[in-house]
Design a protein around this motif. Structure first.
Motif, PDB file in Angstrom:
ATOM      1  N   VAL A 166      -3.372   5.104  -0.935  1.00 27.70           N
ATOM      2  CA  VAL A 166      -3.060   3.755  -0.467  1.00 27.70           C
ATOM      3  C   VAL A 166      -2.668   3.885   0.994  1.00 27.70           C
ATOM      4  N   ALA A 167      -3.413   3.235   1.881  1.00 26.41           N
ATOM      5  CA  ALA A 167      -3.194   3.408   3.313  1.00 26.41           C
ATOM      6  C   ALA A 167      -3.324   2.078   4.045  1.00 26.41           C
ATOM      7  N   ASP A 168      -2.549   1.921   5.114  1.00 20.95           N
ATOM      8  CA  ASP A 168      -2.691   0.799   6.057  1.00 20.95           C
ATOM      9  C   ASP A 168      -2.589  -0.550   5.364  1.00 20.95           C
ATOM     10  N   SER A 169      -1.769  -0.672   4.335  1.00 23.95           N
ATOM     11  CA  SER A 169      -1.701  -1.892   3.530  1.00 23.95           C
ATOM     12  C   SER A 169      -0.331  -2.549   3.630  1.00 23.95           C
ATOM     13  N   TYR A 170      -0.297  -3.840   3.286  1.00 21.91           N
ATOM     14  CA  TYR A 170       0.899  -4.669   3.390  1.00 21.91           C
ATOM     15  C   TYR A 170       1.221  -5.212   2.002  1.00 21.91           C
ATOM     16  N   ILE A 171       2.336  -4.774   1.428  1.00 23.30           N
ATOM     17  CA  ILE A 171       2.765  -5.187   0.094  1.00 23.30           C
ATOM     18  C   ILE A 171       4.100  -5.893   0.251  1.00 23.30           C
ATOM     19  N   HIS A 172       4.166  -7.146  -0.167  1.00 20.26           N
ATOM     20  CA  HIS A 172       5.326  -7.958   0.211  1.00 20.26           C
ATOM     21  C   HIS A 172       5.499  -9.145  -0.739  1.00 20.26           C
ATOM     22  N   ASP A 173       6.637  -9.834  -0.616  1.00 22.82           N
ATOM     23  CA  ASP A 173       6.915 -11.045  -1.400  1.00 22.82           C
ATOM     24  C   ASP A 173       6.612 -10.818  -2.876  1.00 22.82           C
TER      25      ASP A 173
END
Length: 285
Positions: A166-173
């Protein structure tokens, strides 16, 4: 409307030719994110980290709506430029999903399990996953590479077992709910896992990254921007080999002080720990 499922010859060769995790790691080299700049958690992209501006479906991409769940059974299939209003199950090797949005409230928004097929794993690029604030896991479970994903509204961003990058990703909310246990990335116990250069925020949840208490091996957590959770990072307690936590920033940009209890737990006991620091002060952990 029929899907454009063309063979992705180049991608098939890349994924199938070698270890999936090692290949994706080589391809997803992070930008030069310098620890000299403090306060990156407020605006991650300013420091070269992922956020909504540089992940998910690229701006201007025209999407074709696909209504209902999608089952992919053709080896080498490419799903590109789709707005999938349902869950996706991958049942074939060397599948690519790119420049697409998946909106799902089932168990997994995107699920791939390599025991159901033989061959290379799943490649996800520039994909948005919206779980619509349900107790849904965004992506699971192993044998895949994921780059530049924007995952939100899910109880868990990823559920990982083996051989995954898992790379360069945005996990949020993340979505906690009445019975939730929200984590950015769950490691269920496995090997050959790379978590590199992601932004993972878990305000009100359990963790940004949580590891199985035992049985993890060859795991690298490197150059991520992490915040929130009870402990932001749960390392395995024991019986794990080659678990490395290197060069990560820990933010204090939520009401929790980057975890109600602290930045991490058990990491110095079960992991190689090097060059990790607080985002706001640049002080080492």
């Amino acid at each position: 409307m029929p899907l454009d499922l063309r063979p992705a010859a180049a991608i098939v060769l890349i994924i199938a030719a070698a270890n999936l995790g090692a290949t994706a790691n080589a391809q997803a080299a992070p930008p030069n994110t310098s620890p000299r700049q403090a306060g990156c958690a407020i605006s991650p992209a300013r420091c070269g980290y992922p956020d909504a501006t540089n992940t998910g479906v690229p701006a201007g991409t025209k999407l074709t709506v696909v209504k209902g769940d999608l089952s992919i059974t053709k080896a080498g299939a490419v799903v590109d430029g789709k707005d999938i209003r349902g869950c996706v199950e991958v049942k074939a090797p060397n599948v690519t999903i790119r420049r697409s949005k998946v909106t799902c409230t089932g168990y997994y928004a995107i699920g791939s399990f390599v025991e159901s097929y033989k061959g290379g794993g799943l490649l996800l690029e520039d994909v948005e996953v919206d779980c619509r604030n349900h107790n849904t896991t965004g992506v699971g479970s192993y044998g895949m590479a994921a780059r530049r994903l924007n995952i939100h509204g899910c109880e868990n961003g990823f559920d990982i077992d083996d051989t995954t990058t898992v790379a360069d990703s945005y996990i949020h909310d993340l979505y906690e709910g009445a019975t939730g246990h929200a984590d950015g990335i769950q490691l269920a116990g496995g090997s050959n896992i790379r978590i590199i250069h992601n932004t993972i925020y878990a305000p009100g949840g359990t963790s940004a990254i949580i590891s199985h208490p035992t049985n993890n091996s060859n795991v690298l957590v490197e150059n991520n921007l992490l915040a929130g959770g009870a402990y932001t990072l749960y390392c395995p307690r024991d019986h794990s080999r080659d678990y490395r936590v290197i060069g990560n920033r820990f933010g204090r940009n939520f009401s929790l002080k980057s975890g109600a209890y602290g930045a991490w737990t058990d990491c110095r006991k079960a992991a190689v720990v090097q060059d990790n620091f607080w985002d706001n002060t640049l002080r080492p952990l």
